[in-house]
Design a protein around this motif. Structure first.
Motif, PDB file in Angstrom:
ATOM      1  N   VAL A  36      -9.216   9.667  -2.324  1.00 18.08           N
ATOM      2  CA  VAL A  36      -7.918  10.124  -2.811  1.00 18.08           C
ATOM      3  C   VAL A  36      -7.196   8.974  -3.519  1.00 18.08           C
ATOM      4  O   VAL A  36      -7.034   7.899  -2.945  1.00 18.08           O
ATOM      5  CB  VAL A  36      -7.050  10.656  -1.644  1.00 18.08           C
ATOM      6  N   SER A  37      -6.801   9.198  -4.745  1.00  9.90           N
ATOM      7  CA  SER A  37      -6.038   8.193  -5.480  1.00  9.90           C
ATOM      8  C   SER A  37      -4.773   8.843  -6.014  1.00  9.90           C
ATOM      9  O   SER A  37      -4.795   9.993  -6.447  1.00  9.90           O
ATOM     10  CB  SER A  37      -6.855   7.622  -6.636  1.00  9.90           C
ATOM     11  N   LEU A  38      -3.686   8.081  -5.975  1.00 11.48           N
ATOM     12  CA  LEU A  38      -2.394   8.661  -6.323  1.00 11.48           C
ATOM     13  C   LEU A  38      -1.437   7.529  -6.666  1.00 11.48           C
ATOM     14  O   LEU A  38      -1.436   6.493  -6.007  1.00 11.48           O
ATOM     15  CB  LEU A  38      -1.873   9.444  -5.108  1.00 11.48           C
ATOM     16  N   VAL A  45       8.895  12.692  -7.740  1.00 13.11           N
ATOM     17  CA  VAL A  45       8.810  13.641  -6.634  1.00 13.11           C
ATOM     18  C   VAL A  45       7.410  14.254  -6.708  1.00 13.11           C
ATOM     19  O   VAL A  45       7.108  15.010  -7.625  1.00 13.11           O
ATOM     20  CB  VAL A  45       9.883  14.741  -6.738  1.00 13.11           C
ATOM     21  N   VAL A  46       6.552  13.838  -5.783  1.00 11.15           N
ATOM     22  CA  VAL A  46       5.169  14.296  -5.803  1.00 11.15           C
ATOM     23  C   VAL A  46       5.009  15.411  -4.780  1.00 11.15           C
ATOM     24  O   VAL A  46       5.323  15.222  -3.595  1.00 11.15           O
ATOM     25  CB  VAL A  46       4.198  13.143  -5.480  1.00 11.15           C
ATOM     26  N   CYS A  47       4.565  16.570  -5.216  1.00 14.34           N
ATOM     27  CA  CYS A  47       4.326  17.674  -4.287  1.00 14.34           C
ATOM     28  C   CYS A  47       2.831  17.827  -4.054  1.00 14.34           C
ATOM     29  O   CYS A  47       2.052  17.894  -5.014  1.00 14.34           O
ATOM     30  CB  CYS A  47       4.884  18.977  -4.846  1.00 14.34           C
ATOM     31  N   LEU A  48       2.437  17.842  -2.784  1.00 10.37           N
ATOM     32  CA  LEU A  48       1.042  18.069  -2.429  1.00 10.37           C
ATOM     33  C   LEU A  48       0.900  19.533  -2.066  1.00 10.37           C
ATOM     34  O   LEU A  48       1.585  20.015  -1.156  1.00 10.37           O
ATOM     35  CB  LEU A  48       0.635  17.197  -1.247  1.00 10.37           C
ATOM     36  N   ILE A  49       0.047  20.251  -2.778  1.00 12.76           N
ATOM     37  CA  ILE A  49      -0.175  21.651  -2.427  1.00 12.76           C
ATOM     38  C   ILE A  49      -1.646  21.837  -2.085  1.00 12.76           C
ATOM     39  O   ILE A  49      -2.479  20.990  -2.381  1.00 12.76           O
ATOM     40  CB  ILE A  49       0.255  22.609  -3.562  1.00 12.76           C
ATOM     41  N   GLY A 228      -9.987  17.654   1.306  1.00 12.93           N
ATOM     42  CA  GLY A 228      -9.710  16.228   1.411  1.00 12.93           C
ATOM     43  C   GLY A 228      -9.713  15.484   0.086  1.00 12.93           C
ATOM     44  O   GLY A 228      -9.667  14.268   0.056  1.00 12.93           O
ATOM     45  N   ARG A 229      -9.787  16.228  -1.032  1.00 10.21           N
ATOM     46  CA  ARG A 229      -9.758  15.550  -2.320  1.00 10.21           C
ATOM     47  C   ARG A 229      -8.624  16.084  -3.171  1.00 10.21           C
ATOM     48  O   ARG A 229      -8.231  17.248  -3.028  1.00 10.21           O
ATOM     49  CB  ARG A 229     -11.051  15.822  -3.091  1.00 10.21           C
ATOM     50  N   ILE A 230      -8.109  15.234  -4.042  1.00  8.06           N
ATOM     51  CA  ILE A 230      -7.148  15.727  -5.028  1.00  8.06           C
ATOM     52  C   ILE A 230      -7.969  16.266  -6.187  1.00  8.06           C
ATOM     53  O   ILE A 230      -8.552  15.520  -6.953  1.00  8.06           O
ATOM     54  CB  ILE A 230      -6.206  14.604  -5.498  1.00  8.06           C
ATOM     55  N   LEU A 231      -8.043  17.614  -6.273  1.00 10.02           N
ATOM     56  CA  LEU A 231      -8.875  18.211  -7.313  1.00 10.02           C
ATOM     57  C   LEU A 231      -8.171  18.170  -8.655  1.00 10.02           C
ATOM     58  O   LEU A 231      -8.800  18.109  -9.697  1.00 10.02           O
ATOM     59  CB  LEU A 231      -9.210  19.668  -6.960  1.00 10.02           C
ATOM     60  N   GLU A 232      -6.852  18.266  -8.613  1.00 10.03           N
ATOM     61  CA  GLU A 232      -6.113  18.292  -9.865  1.00 10.03           C
ATOM     62  C   GLU A 232      -4.734  17.705  -9.655  1.00 10.03           C
ATOM     63  O   GLU A 232      -4.123  17.878  -8.615  1.00 10.03           O
ATOM     64  CB  GLU A 232      -5.993  19.730 -10.362  1.00 10.03           C
ATOM     65  N   ASP A 242      -1.067  26.412 -16.579  1.00  9.88           N
ATOM     66  CA  ASP A 242      -2.383  26.254 -17.158  1.00  9.88           C
ATOM     67  C   ASP A 242      -3.234  25.275 -16.366  1.00  9.88           C
ATOM     68  O   ASP A 242      -3.591  24.203 -16.850  1.00  9.88           O
ATOM     69  CB  ASP A 242      -2.218  25.758 -18.612  1.00  9.88           C
ATOM     70  N   PRO A 243      -3.530  25.610 -15.093  1.00  6.91           N
ATOM     71  CA  PRO A 243      -4.309  24.672 -14.290  1.00  6.91           C
ATOM     72  C   PRO A 243      -5.720  24.532 -14.833  1.00  6.91           C
ATOM     73  O   PRO A 243      -6.294  25.516 -15.332  1.00  6.91           O
ATOM     74  CB  PRO A 243      -4.309  25.309 -12.900  1.00  6.91           C
ATOM     75  N   ALA A 244      -6.259  23.319 -14.762  1.00  5.12           N
ATOM     76  CA  ALA A 244      -7.554  23.044 -15.370  1.00  5.12           C
ATOM     77  C   ALA A 244      -8.713  23.490 -14.478  1.00  5.12           C
ATOM     78  O   ALA A 244      -9.707  24.017 -14.941  1.00  5.12           O
ATOM     79  CB  ALA A 244      -7.676  21.558 -15.686  1.00  5.12           C
ATOM     80  N   HIS A 245      -8.548  23.280 -13.188  1.00  8.01           N
ATOM     81  CA  HIS A 245      -9.661  23.487 -12.268  1.00  8.01           C
ATOM     82  C   HIS A 245      -9.717  24.942 -11.792  1.00  8.01           C
ATOM     83  O   HIS A 245      -8.695  25.507 -11.409  1.00  8.01           O
ATOM     84  CB  HIS A 245      -9.492  22.545 -11.071  1.00  8.01           C
TER      85      HIS A 245
END
Lengths: 257, 284
Positions: A36-38, A45-49, A228-232, A242-245
């Motif tokens: 995970v990189s961020l 303001v970062v939202c994790l969904i 457990g991964r940030i996919l997008e 317009d989500p990519a994944h």
């Protein structure tokens, strides 16, 4: 002491407040966070969904050093806080955390909950700590409840008090872990309103949330986690239109109906 | 982002090396400090002016060996007494605790008895109870009752400790949140079943440490039976010292009592750790 806010006129690229690099966390064989990189800049303001179990809460707990990471690094205000020689207490004093289940101390009144850390961890004088706490409680409409014990309050009031408790130490980074998930729908609004207010004042926040409309509203960046991964990772207008994944699209279709 | 098997990065390896170093340093500090403190205490003891006299009267190997057999036989009595008393104390104490918590008007007398019992019994020094029952009951010459002083001394211990343990149980029962009772009642369970299946099991888990405290205390207080002339370990030691003017046997008895309590303490720690692991599943 206004580290919480950034001047909106100042549009220069700021050094990141928080930088997560290839973070990994596993419980035995179960990998909860994988590479995970961020990056979080001041005022972000970062939202994790993502669905439950996707690693949102674990990521927040790792950032607050409530869990030791198995690999990767977390840089906070330029320091590598995953170094075992770092004093976790000192790092946590610069961060604020609000939990899903409020976690207020039931044996203390709301005000006592709010002045505990400023007095005992930050060495503030009693009077100064009380003044600051009362001012914040007033601002978030809790002044009349300052001398009550948490169990006397509604869920929404308790969660607002928990946010105030986290703000009383003037953290440079505020983390919110699904703070509306345990609330009745009618109480969600009052809690989100104060988060919106904080975002407008430029508070840097990382939050796990299930409130998509809210995330779209306040986020500067939205991260979609799965397995457990940030996919997008994208600004909200991109993420929600317009989500990519394909996985992100599937998830958003499920939760937005 | 790859699905290959993870190998720790250099950063992680460096971190592990630091943690290892930190652990080694802690271990060295702990060892040195312990050795230093124990060494100093030992030095103070050995250099004290009366050390020679002291070691003759308290640390005589010959006397320890001479008294060992009698004390070993005596401690067996203490162990049996402890085990039997404990078996009687646990249910009795639980009954008293539950009796105190009843709400039915019909059971009001039970409540009064339970309150008076705990108040009065806890106020009386255990040794007085032992003497009163051990000498008093046989003196009554009641038909059909045994005159065995060991028996009556044991009864005294049961009476005394069940009052203490009852209070521990009550604290445990009170500590179970009312919502647990509410949800048991919502499922249609009656008062007794609620206690039996929901409240007491949770209470018992919480009170294991204080309960152990009372067990250990009882183990040692079985020595009080020597006050009514029962030949237990302490009596055996006293008997020996009276004839030989050497106090080493007391140290031998102390050693026996410590040997008795340590396994119990480890067992409780283990039980407690198991409950934590099972029910809190890593919650922090």
């Amino acid at each position: 002491m206004t580290s919480l806010t950034k001047d909106p006129s100042q549009e220069v690229e700021l050094a990141p407040l928080l930088e997560v690099r290839s973070l990994r966390k596993a419980y035995g064989d179960r990998v909860v966070l994988d590479d995970v990189s961020l990056t979080v800049a001041p005022g972000d303001v970062v939202c994790l969904i993502g669905s439950s179990g996707s690693g949102k809460s674990t990521l927040l707990r790792c950032l607050d050093l409530l869990e030791t990471v198995d690999d990767g690094q977390i840089l906070f205000e330029g320091d590598d806080i995953t170094d075992p020689r770092v004093d976790a207490k000192r790092v946590r004093r610069r961060m604020g955390m609000v939990f899903q289940a409020y976690n207020l101390f039931p044996h203390l009144t709301v005000l006592e909950n709010c002045v505990l850390a400023p007095r005992r961890a930050h060495g503030l004088r009693s009077k100064a700590a009380r003044e600051r706490a009362l001012e914040l409680l007033e601002r978030f409409g809790l002044a009349e409840h300052a001398h009550k014990h948490p169990d006397r309050l509604s869920g929404g009031q308790q969660q607002r008090a928990a946010v105030v408790r986290a703000l009383c130490t003037e953290p440079t980074l505020l983390m919110l872990d699904e703070i509306t998930a345990a609330l009745d729908p009618e109480l969600v609004g009052e809690v989100l309103d104060i988060v919106r207010d904080l975002a407008a004042r430029g508070t840097t926040m990382v939050m796990a949330t299930h409130e998509m409309a809210f995330a779209r509203d306040v986020a500067t960046t939205v991260c979609f986690l799965e397995g457990g991964r940030i996919l997008e990772q994208a600004p909200p207008d991109v993420m929600f239109t317009d989500p990519a994944h394909p996985r992100t699209r599937a998830f958003l279709r499920r939760v937005l109906g | 982002m790859s699905d290959t098997i993870w190998t720790p990065s250099d950063v992680e390896l460096a971190r592990r090396a630091v943690r290892r170093r930190q652990r080694t340093v802690s271990l060295v500090i702990a060892t040195v400090m312990t050795a230093l403190v124990l060494g100093l205490l030992g030095l103070v003891l050995v250099l004290s002016p009366g050390w020679e006299r002291f070691s003759e009267t308290f640390l005589s190997w010959g006397d320890a060996r001479a008294s060992f057999a009698a004390i070993r036989d005596g401690i067996w009595l203490n162990i049996r007494l402890f085990l039997l008393c404990e078996l009687a104390i646990l249910p009795l104490a639980l009954l008293i605790a539950i009796g105190r918590g009843t709400r039915s008007p019909w059971l009001a007398p039970l409540r009064v008895v339970a309150v008076v019992y705990t108040d009065v019994v806890r106020g009386i020094p255990t040794i007085l109870l032992v003497v009163m029952l051990g000498f008093g009951v046989p003196a009554l010459q009641l038909q059909g009752l045994t005159n065995d002083r060991i028996f009556w001394a044991g009864v005294a211990l049961v009476i005394s400790y069940s009052a203490y343990v009852a209070e521990v149980f009550r604290a445990g029962i009170d500590s179970v949140h009312p919502s647990q009772v509410a949800s048991a009642q919502a499922l249609g369970l009656g008062h007794v079943r609620t206690l039996r299946h929901v409240v007491v099991p949770q209470a018992v888990r919480r009170i294991v440490p204080p309960l152990l405290n009372d067990f250990v205390s009882l183990q040692k207080d079985t020595a009080l039976v020597s006050a009514v002339g029962v030949f237990d370990a302490v009596f055996a030691a006293r008997d020996y010292t009276n004839y030989n003017f050497n106090y080493t046997p007391y140290l031998v008895v102390a050693g026996f009592f410590v040997l008795m309590t340590v396994p119990l303490a480890r067992l409780t720690d283990w039980l407690q750790a198991r409950v934590v692991a099972r029910e809190r599943a890593g919650a922090r």
